[in-house]
Structures are given as structure tokens and as C-alpha cells.
Design an enzyme around this catalytic site. Structure first.
Site, PDB file in Angstrom:
ATOM      1  N   GLU A   8       1.404 -11.704  -1.029  1.00 35.84           N
ATOM      2  CA  GLU A   8       1.485 -11.292  -2.440  1.00 35.84           C
ATOM      3  C   GLU A   8       2.197 -12.332  -3.308  1.00 35.84           C
ATOM      4  O   GLU A   8       2.401 -12.070  -4.495  1.00 35.84           O
ATOM      5  CB  GLU A   8       2.243  -9.954  -2.550  1.00 35.84           C
ATOM      6  CG  GLU A   8       1.683  -8.809  -1.712  1.00 35.84           C
ATOM      7  CD  GLU A   8       0.311  -8.334  -2.159  1.00 35.84           C
ATOM      8  OE1 GLU A   8       0.019  -8.375  -3.361  1.00 35.84           O
ATOM      9  OE2 GLU A   8      -0.479  -7.913  -1.277  1.00 35.84           O
ATOM     10  N   ASP A  94      -7.611  -1.787  -6.684  1.00 34.67           N
ATOM     11  CA  ASP A  94      -7.832  -0.536  -5.957  1.00 34.67           C
ATOM     12  C   ASP A  94      -9.021  -0.616  -5.013  1.00 34.67           C
ATOM     13  O   ASP A  94      -9.043   0.076  -3.989  1.00 34.67           O
ATOM     14  CB  ASP A  94      -8.095   0.623  -6.937  1.00 34.67           C
ATOM     15  CG  ASP A  94      -6.924   0.876  -7.868  1.00 34.67           C
ATOM     16  OD1 ASP A  94      -5.872   0.246  -7.687  1.00 34.67           O
ATOM     17  OD2 ASP A  94      -7.090   1.718  -8.785  1.00 34.67           O
ATOM     18  N   ASP A 161      -8.015   3.407  -0.315  1.00 28.36           N
ATOM     19  CA  ASP A 161      -8.170   2.464  -1.418  1.00 28.36           C
ATOM     20  C   ASP A 161      -7.473   1.160  -1.000  1.00 28.36           C
ATOM     21  O   ASP A 161      -6.459   1.196  -0.288  1.00 28.36           O
ATOM     22  CB  ASP A 161      -7.500   2.992  -2.689  1.00 28.36           C
ATOM     23  CG  ASP A 161      -8.225   4.195  -3.284  1.00 28.36           C
ATOM     24  OD1 ASP A 161      -9.230   4.650  -2.695  1.00 28.36           O
ATOM     25  OD2 ASP A 161      -7.762   4.684  -4.340  1.00 28.36           O
ATOM     26  N   HIS A 209      -1.546   5.011  -3.957  1.00 22.79           N
ATOM     27  CA  HIS A 209      -1.299   3.572  -3.833  1.00 22.79           C
ATOM     28  C   HIS A 209       0.152   3.212  -3.529  1.00 22.79           C
ATOM     29  O   HIS A 209       1.080   3.934  -3.897  1.00 22.79           O
ATOM     30  CB  HIS A 209      -1.813   2.827  -5.068  1.00 22.79           C
ATOM     31  CG  HIS A 209      -3.252   3.152  -5.358  1.00 22.79           C
ATOM     32  ND1 HIS A 209      -3.808   3.071  -6.603  1.00 22.79           N
ATOM     33  CD2 HIS A 209      -4.254   3.579  -4.530  1.00 22.79           C
ATOM     34  CE1 HIS A 209      -5.094   3.431  -6.543  1.00 22.79           C
ATOM     35  NE2 HIS A 209      -5.374   3.754  -5.293  1.00 22.79           N
ATOM     36  N   ASP A 211       1.694   0.306  -4.548  1.00 27.50           N
ATOM     37  CA  ASP A 211       2.284  -0.779  -5.330  1.00 27.50           C
ATOM     38  C   ASP A 211       3.189  -0.352  -6.488  1.00 27.50           C
ATOM     39  O   ASP A 211       3.511  -1.169  -7.359  1.00 27.50           O
ATOM     40  CB  ASP A 211       1.211  -1.783  -5.781  1.00 27.50           C
ATOM     41  CG  ASP A 211      -0.009  -1.142  -6.394  1.00 27.50           C
ATOM     42  OD1 ASP A 211      -0.090   0.098  -6.426  1.00 27.50           O
ATOM     43  OD2 ASP A 211      -0.891  -1.900  -6.860  1.00 27.50           O
ATOM     44  N   ASN A 269       5.467  -2.307 -10.101  1.00 28.54           N
ATOM     45  CA  ASN A 269       4.071  -2.750 -10.083  1.00 28.54           C
ATOM     46  C   ASN A 269       3.936  -4.111 -10.785  1.00 28.54           C
ATOM     47  O   ASN A 269       3.135  -4.297 -11.690  1.00 28.54           O
ATOM     48  CB  ASN A 269       3.213  -1.674 -10.776  1.00 28.54           C
ATOM     49  CG  ASN A 269       1.754  -1.792 -10.442  1.00 28.54           C
ATOM     50  OD1 ASN A 269       0.982  -2.362 -11.199  1.00 28.54           O
ATOM     51  ND2 ASN A 269       1.362  -1.267  -9.309  1.00 28.54           N
ATOM     52  N   HIS A 314       0.220  -5.393 -11.219  1.00 27.80           N
ATOM     53  CA  HIS A 314      -0.313  -5.535  -9.851  1.00 27.80           C
ATOM     54  C   HIS A 314      -1.638  -4.798  -9.729  1.00 27.80           C
ATOM     55  O   HIS A 314      -2.608  -5.310  -9.155  1.00 27.80           O
ATOM     56  CB  HIS A 314       0.694  -5.022  -8.808  1.00 27.80           C
ATOM     57  CG  HIS A 314       0.337  -5.426  -7.403  1.00 27.80           C
ATOM     58  ND1 HIS A 314      -0.329  -4.601  -6.534  1.00 27.80           N
ATOM     59  CD2 HIS A 314       0.522  -6.602  -6.729  1.00 27.80           C
ATOM     60  CE1 HIS A 314      -0.524  -5.226  -5.376  1.00 27.80           C
ATOM     61  NE2 HIS A 314      -0.012  -6.449  -5.461  1.00 27.80           N
ATOM     62  N   CYS A 315      -1.689  -3.599 -10.292  1.00 24.26           N
ATOM     63  CA  CYS A 315      -2.921  -2.801 -10.197  1.00 24.26           C
ATOM     64  C   CYS A 315      -4.103  -3.453 -10.906  1.00 24.26           C
ATOM     65  O   CYS A 315      -5.232  -3.362 -10.424  1.00 24.26           O
ATOM     66  CB  CYS A 315      -2.717  -1.431 -10.833  1.00 24.26           C
ATOM     67  SG  CYS A 315      -1.619  -0.344  -9.941  1.00 24.26           S
TER      68      CYS A 315
HETATM   69  N1  NVA Z   1       0.218   5.838  -8.638  1.00 29.75           N
HETATM   70  C1  NVA Z   1       1.363   4.990  -8.774  1.00 29.75           C
HETATM   71  C2  NVA Z   1       0.927   3.711  -9.434  1.00 29.75           C
HETATM   72  C3  NVA Z   1       1.430   3.389 -10.761  1.00 29.75           C
HETATM   73  C4  NVA Z   1       1.119   2.053 -11.360  1.00 29.75           C
HETATM   74  C5  NVA Z   1       2.463   5.769  -9.482  1.00 29.75           C
HETATM   75  O1  NVA Z   1       2.152   6.686 -10.235  1.00 29.75           O
HETATM   76  O2  NVA Z   1       3.639   5.500  -9.263  1.00 29.75           O
END
Ligand code: NVA
Length: 323
Positions: A8, A94, A161, A209, A211, A269, A314-315
């Protein structure tokens, strides 16, 4: 330059940056019900359909600033096709996993996102694989609604994902959650081969996720979300031996009324340009200070609808080449 990335943090050379056009909340189906809304008893107030124009326009403005910044750093930037899709083309992270010169279209947890990779496929190189994507009703467990101990996905087939994974060269960290099951980690292990070890992170965060829970900053240094990772023992080896920056509380940037797809932890993120420079959402001053104490400079850029659309830097990226 084609595809190569194993972690990363190495110097970024080529990246896909998502686009907000046509982003929508798709019609409710069983996968969406259990994966995105397991924490809600009632889903009557969910706004189905396209996101408001203001969200799309302002996200375009912010992403243009980000793209110009990346180009200034000498990074080649690719964009998804600006076309309608089942969900959105805002978070290429994703949908596709990149390791060495291989790219993998993940067996996406949401049915509406199954074909999203098609809108970036022209950038994914020759060593590209599409994972088999099982989507029958027995893949999803309605019992998870209101019970964060129970996960949305069953184990009848591999399902994940790509954003459930972060990479640290010979080790990958895989979050078992509503968007990635244990069978998915086994599938990933087979995909990358035995020279690389897939380590699972379990019972820390049941939603979407990895991140906003952990960010790898360089070999031996990570940023952890202390509301989810309560102690280093919750991390698998070797990450439990790394230096840990415990993330400060995020500055909550809020969301567009009626549309919220993310927690407030968008400060975790972040997106690395190299081991000494990351892109951080512009309001996250406490996190900036914590990173600077480790010699990591922060480019503070706007992304006003990170929470609304469910992704910060990041996403909304997919690094294709780092060296
Ligand atoms: N689903 C995660 C990612 C956010 C960018 C959250 O809600 O913390």
C-alpha cells in the site's frame, strides 16, 4: 508501464481514480438488505435511486483537485468509464484486487456490483482473472439484521469485495465481515499462491471493507482505528509486532441529508503516494499531527462527500503500479 503493486506504500506511478457520475442506491434486494443495512430494523426511509446532483457535481470538483495533485506528483491517472452501472464507479478499490502483475475481479458481495469491473477492465492488463461469483439466496443470511455478531454472508461459496484486503508484500490482511467470508480468504490464498500468506482479521468490524479500520503506511508501521482494534493482540502475526499509530478521533465531515454510506472514520481511509507522503481528507488535522510525528507528510485535500458516497481517498482509488 503495465501493472505491478504488492503493498500500500511504495512510490505510486499509476492509479485509477473513481468517478461519481450515475452513482445510485440500487433497488433493494436480499444482498443489499443484509450487507449495507444489517444494523437497521427498518429500511423504509432509505432513498433508492440516483444521488443528488449536488453530490455528483461537488465530488467531481474534489476529485479533479485530487487528480491534478496526483499528476503533479508524476502519477499516471486513469478513470473508469462515465457510464451508468448497477451501483457506482466511484470506488474502483472495492471491485478489483491487484497483486504483482495480476488483477482479479472480486466475487462482489452486492449483486448490483457484479459487473462494475467492466468499466475499468481496459486498464487491468493481460493477467486478468474474473472470480466466479455465486449469488443465490443461500449466500445471504437474514439473521444478521440487528445482530452484529452474525455476518451477512454464509460460507456456501467464496465471497468478498477487493476492499476487504490490504497488502504488505508477503502478507495480505483480509477482513472477515459482511463484505467478505472465510471461504473468500481461502480463495484469495489459492489465487496468490503459497509464497504469500493471507492473514484474517476477525471480530473487529462487521460492516463494509477493511480500509477504515487499518492502513499500512510502510513496512512495520500501520495506522489503526482504536474504536475497532482495541489492542495489538487483535491483529494477526506479523502485524501485531508492527509499530502502531493509534488513530486520533476523526473530525466528522458529516454527510448529505438522507444519504450516509460510511462511519466518521474516513481519516483512516487515507491513500499513500509513497512511504513519506499520504493524501488525507482536509479537515483531519489531529491525524495529520499523528502522522507527521512519524515523518509522514500529509497532502490535505477536500472530499466533501466521502461519507455520503461511502469512500475517502483509499476507497476511490486503485493503485495499478507502485515501485
Ligand atoms: N465502510 C467503512 C468505509 C468508510 C470509508 C466505514 O464506514 O467505516
Amino acid at each position: 508501464m503495465t501493472i505491478y503493486s504488492t503493498n500500500e506504500w511504495d512510490q505510486l506511478k499509476k492509479v485509477i481514480v473513481g468517478v461519481p457520475e450515475y452513482a445510485q442506491i440500487p433497488p433493494m434486494d436480499k444482498s443489499l438488505r443484509v450487507i449495507n443495512y444489517a444494523d437497521r430494523h427498518s429500511i423504509e426511509d432509505i432513498n433508492v435511486g440516483p444521488y443528488p446532483k449536488q453530490v455528483i457535481d461537488e465530488s467531481n470538483e474534489d476529485l479533479d483537485i485530487f487528480v491534478n495533485f496526483l499528476k503533479g506528483e508524476g502519477v499516471e491517472v486513469k478513470r473508469p468509464n462515465r457510464v451508468p452501472t448497477g451501483y457506482y464507479n466511484y470506488c474502483p478499490r472495492d471491485t478489483v484486487f491487484v497483486y504483482k502483475n495480476q488483477t482479479l475481479a472480486a466475487p462482489m458481495s452486492l449483486r448490483s456490483r457484479e459487473k462494475e469491473f467492466l468499466h475499468i477492465v481496459e486498464h487491468l492488463g493481460n493477467n486478468f482473472t474474473i472470480a466466479e461469483n455465486y449469488q443465490k439466496d443461500d449466500m445471504y443470511d437474514l439473521d444478521c439484521v440487528g445482530d452484529s455478531e452474525k455476518l451477512a454472508l454464509t460460507e456456501v461459496a467464496p465471497k468478498f469485495d477487493a476492499a476487504n484486503i490490504i497488502r504488505a508484500n508477503d502478507y495480505l490482511l483480509y477482513l472477515v465481515s459482511n463484505s467478505g467470508n472465510k471461504k473468500g480468504a481461502e480463495y484469495l490464498q489459492e489465487f496468490v499462491g503459497n509464497d504469500v500468506k493471507v492473514k484474517t482479521l476477525e471480530k473487529v468490524y462487521s460492516y463494509m471493507h477493511i480500509d477504515s479500520t487499518v492502513a499500512f503506511l510502510r513496512e512495520g508501521l500501520l495506522l489503526a482505528n482504536p474504536s475497532r482494534i482495541k489492542s495489538r493482540d487483535m491483529l494477526p502475526h506479523p502485524f501485531n509486532t508492527w509499530d502502531i499509530i493509534w488513530s486520533p478521533e476523526p473530525v466528522d465531515i458529516g454527510h448529505y441529508p438522507g444519504y450516509c454510506n460510511s462511519s466518521k472514520w474516513i481519516n483512516v481511509n487515507l491513500f499513500s503516494i509513497n512511504p513519506n507522503l499520504v493524501v488525507l481528507e482536509k479537515n483531519q488535522e489531529p491525524t495529520r499531527k499523528a502522522l507527521e510525528a512519524y515523518g509522514i507528510e500529509c497532502a490535505m485535500l477536500p472530499l466533501r462527500h466521502a461519507r455520503t458516497l461511502g469512500g475517502c481517498f483509499h476507497c476511490c482509488t486503485l493503485d495499478l503500479y507502485r515501485k
